[in-house]
Design an enzyme around this catalytic site. Structure first.
Site, PDB file in Angstrom:
ATOM      1  N   LEU A   1     -14.727  61.386 -75.446  1.00  0.00           N
ATOM      2  CA  LEU A   1     -13.412  60.765 -75.282  1.00  0.00           C
ATOM      3  C   LEU A   1     -13.240  59.717 -76.366  1.00  0.00           C
ATOM      4  O   LEU A   1     -13.761  58.614 -76.283  1.00  0.00           O
ATOM      5  CB  LEU A   1     -13.268  60.128 -73.896  1.00  0.00           C
ATOM      6  CG  LEU A   1     -13.651  60.967 -72.676  1.00  0.00           C
ATOM      7  CD1 LEU A   1     -13.264  60.241 -71.391  1.00  0.00           C
ATOM      8  CD2 LEU A   1     -13.020  62.346 -72.736  1.00  0.00           C
TER       9      LEU A   1
ATOM     10  N   THR B   1     -14.080  55.206 -84.862  1.00  0.00           N
ATOM     11  CA  THR B   1     -15.286  54.861 -85.612  1.00  0.00           C
ATOM     12  C   THR B   1     -16.543  55.288 -84.873  1.00  0.00           C
ATOM     13  O   THR B   1     -17.391  56.000 -85.417  1.00  0.00           O
ATOM     14  CB  THR B   1     -15.332  53.350 -85.880  1.00  0.00           C
ATOM     15  OG1 THR B   1     -14.171  52.971 -86.634  1.00  0.00           O
ATOM     16  CG2 THR B   1     -16.581  52.979 -86.658  1.00  0.00           C
TER      17      THR B   1
ATOM     18  N   LYS C   1     -17.701  47.984 -73.201  1.00  0.00           N
ATOM     19  CA  LYS C   1     -18.113  46.689 -72.631  1.00  0.00           C
ATOM     20  C   LYS C   1     -17.022  46.062 -71.784  1.00  0.00           C
ATOM     21  O   LYS C   1     -17.302  45.413 -70.764  1.00  0.00           O
ATOM     22  CB  LYS C   1     -18.519  45.725 -73.743  1.00  0.00           C
ATOM     23  CG  LYS C   1     -17.443  45.484 -74.784  1.00  0.00           C
ATOM     24  CD  LYS C   1     -17.934  44.608 -75.903  1.00  0.00           C
ATOM     25  CE  LYS C   1     -16.895  44.529 -77.004  1.00  0.00           C
ATOM     26  NZ  LYS C   1     -16.727  45.780 -77.741  1.00  0.00           N
TER      27      LYS C   1
ATOM     28  N   GLU D   1     -25.904  51.784 -72.616  1.00  0.00           N
ATOM     29  CA  GLU D   1     -26.708  50.984 -73.545  1.00  0.00           C
ATOM     30  C   GLU D   1     -25.885  50.402 -74.686  1.00  0.00           C
ATOM     31  O   GLU D   1     -26.068  49.249 -75.076  1.00  0.00           O
ATOM     32  CB  GLU D   1     -27.838  51.838 -74.123  1.00  0.00           C
ATOM     33  CG  GLU D   1     -28.813  51.070 -75.003  1.00  0.00           C
ATOM     34  CD  GLU D   1     -29.600  50.029 -74.223  1.00  0.00           C
ATOM     35  OE1 GLU D   1     -29.393  48.826 -74.480  1.00  0.00           O
ATOM     36  OE2 GLU D   1     -30.407  50.403 -73.359  1.00  0.00           O
TER      37      GLU D   1
ATOM     38  N   GLY E   1     -14.733  44.595 -93.186  1.00  0.00           N
ATOM     39  CA  GLY E   1     -14.614  45.433 -92.006  1.00  0.00           C
ATOM     40  C   GLY E   1     -15.397  44.939 -90.802  1.00  0.00           C
ATOM     41  O   GLY E   1     -15.433  45.611 -89.766  1.00  0.00           O
TER      42      GLY E   1
ATOM     43  N   ASP F   1     -15.610  38.812 -76.613  1.00  0.00           N
ATOM     44  CA  ASP F   1     -16.518  39.956 -76.735  1.00  0.00           C
ATOM     45  C   ASP F   1     -17.915  39.581 -76.241  1.00  0.00           C
ATOM     46  O   ASP F   1     -18.521  40.303 -75.437  1.00  0.00           O
ATOM     47  CB  ASP F   1     -16.561  40.409 -78.196  1.00  0.00           C
ATOM     48  CG  ASP F   1     -17.574  41.521 -78.436  1.00  0.00           C
ATOM     49  OD1 ASP F   1     -17.252  42.683 -78.145  1.00  0.00           O
ATOM     50  OD2 ASP F   1     -18.678  41.218 -78.915  1.00  0.00           O
TER      51      ASP F   1
ATOM     52  N   LYS G   1     -20.368  40.788 -72.784  1.00  0.00           N
ATOM     53  CA  LYS G   1     -21.739  41.271 -72.927  1.00  0.00           C
ATOM     54  C   LYS G   1     -22.728  40.433 -72.124  1.00  0.00           C
ATOM     55  O   LYS G   1     -23.645  40.977 -71.497  1.00  0.00           O
ATOM     56  CB  LYS G   1     -22.117  41.300 -74.409  1.00  0.00           C
ATOM     57  CG  LYS G   1     -21.310  42.314 -75.210  1.00  0.00           C
ATOM     58  CD  LYS G   1     -21.552  42.179 -76.703  1.00  0.00           C
ATOM     59  CE  LYS G   1     -20.747  43.210 -77.484  1.00  0.00           C
ATOM     60  NZ  LYS G   1     -20.903  43.056 -78.946  1.00  0.00           N
TER      61      LYS G   1
END
Length: 430
Positions: free
Chosen positions: A14, A18, A109, A133, A191, A205, A209
């Site tokens: 899905l 990248t 995440k 993971e 990038g 972010d 985590k």
């Protein structure tokens, strides 16, 4: 006995962005080895995309579909690999997949940090594997370590540099003397940073985590909303300079601690001593430092993001699930959150502080400031003054460990004093 070369496990991917394209490439590259390490050939049978008519470099067009119904109805597809990101429709797709008896691998995440308990409970109910993971630190195998290798350990602390973008920015500010804006621009050009870097530089972010890791390590559900978060937008070259003066570096770190009173979980920039292992983790690398009562300190290091490193973690989970299918077992490591530990308010936790402030350059000012701290039960470890100009002196104060509530009280009083021109920086100290 059927040869492993003739066994095939089919999966649907899905997302073909990248990470998705990286997973497809890696599966193709490892085809000769999969029968030996996974027990079967792994075939990507379908790839869900928004626009199936759009060409994707290196991906055959006949694999592309914009129909989830086509995938979920295909009984030959045993594994769903979700790398599309976001909450919806990813959550609905994965719940539906598990109810249909399909195994799941994800790198999402956001989804795990917000709805991991629901997904894991569903996996347990329907006897499915649910692997994630890649959701935390790219190719660093920290989830497997926490769930398996350290499953019998009493873990009391996790510290992690788990966002490559912010680590790159702070590394460039430290090593090259760049300003925050200059380092962010370079990270964007290379990038490492998205066009909208909010999730990275504001700590969101990393917050997701650390919530995931805390839940696993402490066997108690921690969600993203439980995490106290500060980002790095306000870190300046002057802060970097003073960190060096104290033989430290500034890193954005996710911290989760457990004691008899509950769990504290936070993401914030901190001054870390140069001798600490996390201080040498630079550029886009990630590292997670774990303390257990039996194992003491261990650290796990590697690439935290990027097409190939993240694809490596996804494909590792894919291989594990494929072997479970061949061996006819699954659901080995579902939710282990059997405790209900309280989450501490940030004001009830303890920290050391780095405080940089501009004050009136006249006699008695320092005595007034130290009196405020003393009244608020804040003990000062160090004070230095490096500059004075136009009647204003810059003071840098390092405190001993103090309850955050007491320090907040002192700070509020200081801000109201006429002798305090401004509070320039406030950063925790390890």
């Amino acid at each position: 006995m059927e040869s492993v070369q003739n066994k095939i496990v089919k999966a649907a991917l899905l997302g073909a962005g990248t990470v998705g394209s990286g997973v497809y490439e890696l599966v193709k590259e490892r085809q000769e080895d999969f029968p030996h390490i996974c027990g079967a050939q792994i075939e990507i049978a379908k790839i869900l995309v928004r626009d199936a008519s759009k060409e994707r470099a290196g991906i055959p067009s006949d694999l592309l579909t914009d129909s989830w119904e086509e995938i979920i109805a295909d009984d030959s597809i045993s594994i769903i690999i979700e790398v599309m990101g976001g909450i919806e429709p990813a959550k609905s797709y994965l719940l539906e997949a598990m109810k249909a008896g399909k195994q799941v691998v994800t790198a999402n995440k956001d989804l795990i940090a917000e709805h991991g308990h629901e997904l894991l409970d569903t996996a347990e109910k329907y006897g499915c594997d649910f692997k994630f993971e890649a959701a935390v630190a790219g190719c660093v195998p920290i989830i497997q370590v926490l769930k398996q290798s350290m499953s019998s350990e009493n873990i009391t602390e996790i510290m992690g540099i788990v966002n490559g973008t912010t680590n790159y920015i702070l590394t460039r500010m430290t090593q090259s003397g760049m300003s925050y804006d200059e380092a962010l621009k370079e990270a964007t050009d290379l990038g490492y940073a998205e066009a909208d870097p909010t999730a990275d530089v504001d700590g969101l972010d990393a917050g997701r985590k650390i919530a995931i890791m805390a839940s696993i390590a402490f066997h108690s559900r921690v969600t993203f909303s439980d995490v106290y978060i500060e980002g790095i937008r306000n870190i300046t070259a002057k802060d970097i300079f003073y960190a060096k003066e104290f033989n430290s570096v500034i890193k954005l770190v996710g911290i989760a601690r457990k004691d008899e009173n509950g769990i504290e979980v936070k993401v914030l920039p901190i001054l870390i001593p140069q001798e600490h292992p996390l201080a040498t983790v630079n550029d886009s690398f990630n590292a997670v430092f774990v303390h257990g009562t039996a194992s003491d300190d261990t650290m796990y290091y590697g690439r935290g993001a990027g097409k190939r490193p993240t694809a490596s973690a996804v494909t590792g989970d894919l291989c594990t699930v494929a072997r479970h299918i061949i061996e006819k077992h699954s659901n080995l490591h579902v939710c282990s959150c059997y405790k209900e530990l309280p989450i501490k308010n940030i004001q009830d936790t303890y920290s050391r502080f780095f405080l940089r402030m501009q004050v009136a350059d006249r006699p008695g000012v320092l005595a007034n400031i130290t009196s405020v701290f003393g009244t608020s039960q804040v003990s000062i470890a160090q004070i230095i003054q490096k500059s004075r100009q136009n009647g204003i002196a810059e003071l840098v104060i390092i405190t001993d460990k103090v309850k955050e509530l007491y320090f907040s009280d002192a700070l509020n009083i200081l801000k109201r004093l006429s002798i305090v021109n401004s509070i320039s920086s406030l950063i925790r100290v390890y």
